[in-house]
Structure formats: C-alpha cells, structure tokens
Design an enzyme around this catalytic site. Structure first.
Site, PDB file in Angstrom:
ATOM      1  CG  HIS A  13      -2.085  -0.969   1.068  1.00 19.46           C
ATOM      2  ND1 HIS A  13      -3.190  -0.698   0.307  1.00 19.46           N
ATOM      3  CD2 HIS A  13      -2.267  -2.217   1.577  1.00 19.46           C
ATOM      4  CE1 HIS A  13      -4.016  -1.748   0.334  1.00 19.46           C
ATOM      5  NE2 HIS A  13      -3.482  -2.683   1.105  1.00 19.46           N
ATOM      6  CG  ASP A  65      -3.237  -3.862   4.791  1.00 18.89           C
ATOM      7  OD1 ASP A  65      -4.240  -3.627   4.098  1.00 18.89           O
ATOM      8  OD2 ASP A  65      -2.326  -3.019   4.970  1.00 18.89           O
ATOM      9  CD  GLU A  66      -5.637  -5.898   1.115  1.00 22.17           C
ATOM     10  OE1 GLU A  66      -6.652  -6.509   0.738  1.00 22.17           O
ATOM     11  OE2 GLU A  66      -5.496  -4.661   1.002  1.00 22.17           O
ATOM     12  CB  VAL A  67       2.792  -7.682   1.701  1.00 23.42           C
ATOM     13  CG1 VAL A  67       4.071  -7.363   0.956  1.00 23.42           C
ATOM     14  CG2 VAL A  67       2.671  -6.799   2.934  1.00 23.42           C
ATOM     15  CD  GLU A  69      -3.354  -8.937   6.029  1.00 28.26           C
ATOM     16  OE1 GLU A  69      -3.707  -8.387   7.100  1.00 28.26           O
ATOM     17  OE2 GLU A  69      -3.729  -8.570   4.914  1.00 28.26           O
TER      18      GLU A  69
END
EC number: 3.2.1.52
Lengths: 442, 392
Positions: free
Chosen positions: B181, B241-243, B294
């Site tokens: 992000h 998050d969301e890597v 995460e």
C-alpha cells in the site's frame, strides 16, 4: 445560467498570465443560437413529440447552435457548456467542432418519490438542474403514496391536512407551479403520479369512505385497504380530483399508478364480495381491479389527458386506450414483458433495470450503462413502441440528506443510454467521460 | 399562582465535578470515561473521575434535553451511572483513495463525539495518494499527493485535527501502512520501493517497499521519528496488510537475498524480516503499535503489547481469528463485520448492531484482551460529497 456554468467556477487560484508571444490564437466571440421553427416553443411546455435535435458548429469567430425548437437549443447549449474547458492559465478554450445530435429515445425520465420521505423544494430543483446536465427530459413525480400525502389539493384540502407528515411537509399550489416552471425552463416535462387503487393509505386520512374497510369475519377491523371500487362516491371523488390534477399539471400525460394492489382487504369485505357476485367476476379480483382502473382511465380521458400506468394494469388485462403508456418495472424477465406490451400495440417505457434505490458496493453504474433497452424479441414495429425509460429513486431510504449523492452520477449512465446511439457502449471510454462529467456537475 | 406550569422551577445550571481533571492532557487507551449524571428538581450534577468522562456525560445530558410543543426545554428526572464496555471505539477514515478536506474530518469528529467514539484511525496515505506533508521528506507529498497545493494536510492541518479531536476526548491514531500500500511513496522517495522485473530487465513498475536495502531502514527511521513527534498518541498503526509478493519474486537482487538469508521460497519470511525491523524502530521511538492481522497470521515476532487489528471477513470466520489472536496473548481490535464502505440496500445498520464482539470460544482472560473495534469507511468510492450520509 449557462454563462455561470461555463465561467463561474474558475479552478485556478489566480489567473496566471499566458506568455504573450502567441496572441494569434483564434478567438470565439459569440455563440449564436438559431431556432428554426415558426413557433420556437419558448412559451409552451415540452412534450413527448418535441424536437430535441440540434446542430452545433464551433468555429472562429462565431459558433452557431441551430435547432428546430427551443428544446433542441437547450440540449445544444448543455453540450456547448460541456465543451468549454479551462487551461492551466485560466483561459477558457473550446475545440473546433461540428456536432449533429438528437436523442435516441424521446422519454428519458427520473422518478422521485416524495411520499416515503418528503423532499424539500430545494432538493427537487437541484435535481432538475442535474437532470438538465444529463439531458433528462421527464420528471416522474411520484408525489403521494401510503406513507404521506404532501400534495395540497385545492378541492380537497383535507387530503394533505390529514395525510401529510406535517404542515411543514406539504407542496402548496405555488410550490407545484414553481417545480413545473423550473422544469419547463430546462425542457423537462413534469408527469405527476397519483397512484391508485393501491398505495393509498394516506388518502384515507383526509377522505372518509374512500378506502375499503377490511373485515375480520363480520366485523370491520378498523384498518383499510385499497380504494373502494364499488361505491359511486369513489368515482365522484376521482372525477373532481382528476379535474384538478388535469388543470394543475400541464403535461399531456398523468401517471395513474395501478401497481401492487393487494386483494386481501377486498376479499374480506362482504359488500365487495356481494358486488363481485353481481358483476359476475367470480373470485377473480383482477377483474375488479380492472373494473376500477377502466373507470379511472375514462375519467382521465374525458379531461383530454393521456395516461401512463404500471405494468400490472396491462398484465391484469384492463381495457386500455391504444395510446396508453405502460411502464415496465418488474425485474423478472422484463424483456419478455416488453415483448408482450409492444406486441399488444402499446407504448412502453422501461424502468425495471434502473431502480437506483437498490444500492450496492462498487461501480454499479456499469450495469445500468450496459442495459440495451431494445434487447427483447420483437418486430421493428414493436421496437418503435419502446419510447424510453426512467431511472427510479424510491424514497424508503432517501431524503434530502442523501438524495443527490445516491442518485448522481449513477443516473448519468442511464441518461447516456437513453440519449446516445446504440453503439455507444465502451465502458472504459464512458468511465473517463463520466468521471469528468461528475466533477463538472459538482 | 393560577397558571402553575406542570414542571418545577427551571434548572439553570449543570454542575460538572471532575475528580482528576487533566484538561491539558491527551486521551489514551487507559483514560477513564465513566460518569454519573444526577437530574432532580433542585440539582443537575455531572460527576466523573476524569475530563473524558465529563465529556461523555455532557453528551448524554445534551441528548436528554427535550423540547415540547410550546418550545420549552425540559429534562426528565433521572439517575445515570455510565461507562463504556470497550475502551477502544474507533472510526477509520481513508484520506488516500480520496482526499478529504479538513472540514470533512472535523465534521466527522463532531459526529463521532455525538456517538461516543474515542479513536480516530487516520489511514492517511496509501497507494493512490500521499497527502501528508512531511517536514523531513517534503517530496513525498510534493510528488505523491493528488495535488500538492490543494490535496495535502499541512503540519498545521494535522495539529488542528489532533486538537479538535482532543477537545472531544478522541485519540488520533495515524496509520502509515507499509510495506504494501505504498505506491504513492515512490515518486517522492526514489529507491524506496522495489523495482519489479520482467525477466532480466526492470519493467518500470514498482512494488512494496524494498526490504533488503539499508537505505530503506534509514528512511523509515527518519520518517517515523517525525511521525512519532507529530502524533502524540502512544500508539501508531503500522499497517502490514495485503503485501503482494509478485514484485519481490521478480526482482533478482531480492531473490539473491532470500537465498542468503535461508528463507527459501517463503516470502512471508521476507515480509516478517521487514516488519520486525520496523517494529523495533517504532519501539525504540517509544511508541506502541497496532498492526493488521496479517502480521500475526504470518507469525512475525511482535511485542507482547502489540494490538492486532482483525479485518478479514472471507478467509476464515473472523471470530476464529479473534480467538486465535487473544489466545496467543495479544490484544485485539475488531473491524471485520464493520466495513461500512460496503453498502447494500435497506437497513444494514441492523447487521452491524447485532455483532457480538466476544462471541468466540475462549477463557475470560482472552475476552479481556478484546479492547474494542473500529467502523471503517474506506475511500475507494467516498469523498466529501457522500461521506456523511454514507457513514451516519
């Protein structure tokens, strides 16, 4: 107002100075508006057959906007205002262009519901502005319903006295005239809907004996159902009421509703049951519904008005005049319904895929944009009977606090679908134009 | 007297008594928000341990005042003893997907106060834009904001938000989400993001923060040093998050690093490597941290006082995650069922209302570790034109 739209909102913090070097750029000095018809229509009301076509030539030093009638000039002016843009120095520019434009469908409407939640005048007028930015030309004003009766009637003041949410939640005759005139100046027709015989709970508060008393066995329960179709007083009332409506609203059409009539109350009422027997309707209450509707249609016709009805009126086989407009709203296989309606020779307008009150996460404008209204089985002749459609914003969860962001710019997708050619379908291109258009509307 | 009004003598004063004021301090996770409100004919008394409780009580008092048809203001006799069930009651605003002008943020803080929210989770930067004006790295917003003049938060703006919030008993927890992000960080910090490769050559696009360079950690240290000073709350939200591993996998230098470190093909280990160093930096700056789930799921070594933010609704039932997080000894925040950006037709407030945050299998100590939750208003489809009616 177009001057303000084009030049009023300069985005630049300060007007920078262009390097003076190239003052040889062509300059546009004037937009000439020419309306060709002998009677341009400036003092009349727009109608279904109005000409909205226009021809726009942008070239130096004078641009020309030509239209047959003033309604086309309005559309062309809107287009011209969208072509004008500002550069980084604060100069206003417009590209040399030649545009020949006209709407694909003649009926391009927005439905607003002012019964579930009252909408202050300001809200309605702002919405008319937004409609003009998107070339919508019909305001379908679903003005009263079960929940409230905000329309202040001249003949029957009790209707709103007892039926509106409060005295502050009313549309006076002046308010109504204001809406009609504000709309007219934008080439927008105002088609009022007084939905009967169902959706009429609020009417019963100010008009005794209008609604059917429901029974439990031998006794009235105290609650009421749809309009009572068996009493002469009902039709006396409707005759007088629609006389008023016909004169207050100048459009050639009135929407008479006719949707979602619940038969339970009628079935419970012994007098109604007796009437059914006498008329030989058996137990088919759709016949009673049609009996009622037909009488209303006749009343309205006698005032020289055309009418629009929801699809149930057609589905339940009422006798309709050939120039009735049927509005298809039920989502289940609406294409099939369009085929049936047009096969029977009636004009149709499509609302089913465009219930914008049904919000969902993400870019749902794409699904509204992707609707192809003529995707239904039928002959060329039938397809011609589909005269347009409407984006509907029912008011159960909508009031002045959230109307504008909920309706726009999603309705813009419907606006383009109804105006532009069938082959204008590229979503990516539409996305880019829509995002610009949204900022412009703000 | 002939026309004796039905109500008693008018009350003219609400007496507010606070045991330990601390009016100049900042609210914290441990702040006491309990209050007592006593309304009777002769007295209106609001008492609280701390100023924060007085604020909550004042809000309640204001909601009890009614007005009759004659325009008279009145209040019913009442005795109220009130305190919050959860100490962390937050709202997330996303000012990266769409910039939100200051007035939108301040208006939101007002409505938060009406609803006794006490944490403003400011998801201030993300992929689409970097509106935070950094003193240490001015290029970040210069290059990364949607518009460096009109779509930024100056140091002044940030202080305005923090003070406006403080006066309403609201903590401001800033989130600088890394290593994913972060696309908007790239233009203003060359060399920070991982260059993605197409075969042997760089493709021209970038991925998450580059975890193998020393310069990365120098940058991160300097930036967070500034952020730690600017935002007074003890906690920072570090994201995590969301890597997306695709870019890392494509980069030959990173692959070499993976080999060197003995991480094999497990890029979660690389992610953890970065996160752990980040957490150490933040700790050394004297701050505590909140991370998205995460970080816990990927088994990063975190301090025992880390707060895990549970947000995923799809993969496993989020209540299971709450159980696991608290079982492992960490405190938890719940957001999964409260993503208010996910609109739907009808009265969806009911679904949000019916969530019971402690509805999972666990011992009382676990349940105590649930410190609260946050309603999230992600900004993909939200800006100032529709924020208020969408959120409230």
């Amino acid at each position: 107002r177009y001057y303000e739209y084009m030049f009023g909102q300069s985005r630049r913090w300060k007007r920078g100075h262009r390097p003076l070097g190239g003052r040889a750029e062509p300059e546009l000095l004037q937009l000439q508006v020419v309306i060709e018809a002998r009677d341009p229509g400036c003092h009349s009301y727009p109608h279904l057959a109005s000409s909205e076509a226009y021809h726009l030539t942008v070239t130096e030093p004078v641009a020309i906007l030509k239209a047959d009638e003033v309604w086309g000039a309005l559309r062309g002016l809107e287009t011209f205002s969208q072509l004008v843009h500002e550069d980084d120095y604060g100069s206003f520019l417009v590209n040399e262009s030649e545009i020949d434009d006209f709407p694909r469908f003649a009926h391009r409407g927005i439905l607003l519901d002012t019964s579930r939640h009252y909408l202050p005048l300001k809200s309605i007028l702002t919405n008319l502005d937004a409609m003009a930015f998107n070339k919508f030309n019909v305001l379908h004003w679903h003005i009263v319903d079960d929940q409230s009766f905000p329309y202040q009637s001249i003949y029957f003041p009790e209707l709103s006295d007892k039926g509106a949410y409060s005295y502050n939640h009313i549309y006076t005759p002046t308010d109504v005239h204001l809406v009609i005139e504000y709309a007219r100046l934008r080439g927008i027709r105002v088609v009022p809907e007084f939905d009967t015989p169902g959706h009429t709970q609020s009417w019963g508060k100010g008009q005794k004996d209008l609604l059917t008393p429901c029974y439990s066995g031998e006794r009235p329960t105290g609650s009421f159902g749809p309009v009572n179709p068996i009493l002469n007083t009902t039709y006396d009332f409707m005759t007088k009421f629609y006389k008023e409506i016909s004169s207050v609203f100048p459009d050639a059409y009135i929407h008479l509703g006719g949707d979602e009539v619940n038969f339970d109350c009628w079935k419970s009422n012994p007098e109604v049951k007796e009437f059914m027997k006498k008329q030989g309707f058996g137990t088919d209450y759709a016949k009673l519904e049609s009996y009622y509707i037909q009488k209303i249609l006749d009343i309205v016709s006698s005032y020289n008005k055309g009418y629009v009805v929801w699809q149930e009126v057609f589905d339940n086989k009422a006798q309709l005049k050939p120039d009735t407009v049927v509005q298809v709203w039920m989502g289940n296989n609406y294409a099939h319904e369009l085929s049936s309606v047009t096969a029977a020779g009636f004009t149709a307008i499509l609302a089913a895929p465009w219930y914008l009150d049904y919000i969902s996460y993400g870019q749902d404008w794409k699904k509204y944009y992707s609707v192809e209204p003529l995707n239904f089985p039928g002959s060329e002749k039938q397809k011609k009977l589909l005269i347009g459609g409407e984006a509907c914003l029912w008011g159960e969860f909508v009031d002045a606090t959230n109307l504008t962001p909920r309706l726009w710019p999603r309705a813009s997708a419907v606006g383009e679908r109804l105006w532009s050619s069938r082959n204008v379908t590229d979503l990516q291109d539409a996305y880019e134009r829509l995002t610009n258009h949204r900022c412009r509307m703000l | 007297a002939e026309n004796e009004p039905p109500w008693g003598t008018p009350c003219t004063q609400l007496l507010v008594f606070i045991a330990t004021p601390g009016c100049d301090g900042f609210p914290s996770l441990d702040s006491k928000e309990n209050y007592k409100l006593s309304v009777s004919e002769d007295s209106l008394l609001l008492s609280a341990d701390a100023i924060w409780g007085a604020l909550r009580g004042l809000e309640t008092f204001s909601q009890l005042v009614g007005r009759d048809e004659n325009g008279t203001y009145y209040i019913n006799k009442t005795e109220i003893v009130d305190f919050p069930r959860f100490p962390h009651r937050g709202l997330l605003l996303d000012t990266s997907r769409h910039y939100l002008p200051l007035r939108a943020i301040l208006e939101t803080l007002d409505v938060m106060a009406y609803n006794k929210f006490n944490v403003f989770h400011w998801h201030i930067v993300d992929d689409p834009s970097f509106p935070y004006e950094s003193l240490t790295f001015p290029e970040l917003s210069k290059q990364g904001a949607f518009n460096a003049m009109t779509h930024v938060y100056t140091a002044n703006d940030v202080q305005t938000v923090i003070e406006y919030a403080r006066l309403r008993g609201i903590r401001v927890i800033a989130e600088f989400d890394t290593p994913g992000h972060t696309l908007s960080w790239g233009p203003g910090a060359p060399g920070l993001l991982t260059p993605c490769y197409l075969g042997k050559d760089p493709s021209g696009t970038y991925g998450p923060i580059n975890p193998i360079l020393n310069s990365t950690y120098q940058f991160v240290t300097s930036l967070f040093k500034e952020v730690s000073t600017v935002f007074p709350d003890f906690f920072l939200h570090l994201g995590g998050d969301e890597v997306d591993f695709t870019c890392w996998k494509s980069n030959p230098k990173i692959r070499a690093f993976m080999k060197e470190m003995g991480f094999g093909e497990d890029y979660k280990k690389l992610e953890s490597f970065y996160i752990q160093r980040l957490l150490n930096i933040i700790s050394s700056l004297g701050k505590g941290y909140i991370v998205w789930q995460e970080v816990f799921d990927n088994r990063v070594k975190v301090r025992p006082d880390t707060i895990i933010h549970v947000w995923k609704e799809n993969s496993a039932p989020y209540m299971e995650e709450m159980a696991n997080v608290t079982k492992a000894g960490y405190r938890a925040l719940l957001s999964a069922p409260w993503y208010l950006n996910r609109i739907s037709y009808g009265q969806d407030w009911m679904a949000a209302y019916q969530v019971e945050p402690l509805k999972f299998e666990g011992v009382p100590e676990q349940k105590d570790r649930v410190i609260g939750g946050e309603a999230c208003m992600w900004g993909e489809y939200v800006d100032v034109t529709n924020l208020a009616p969408r959120l409230w």
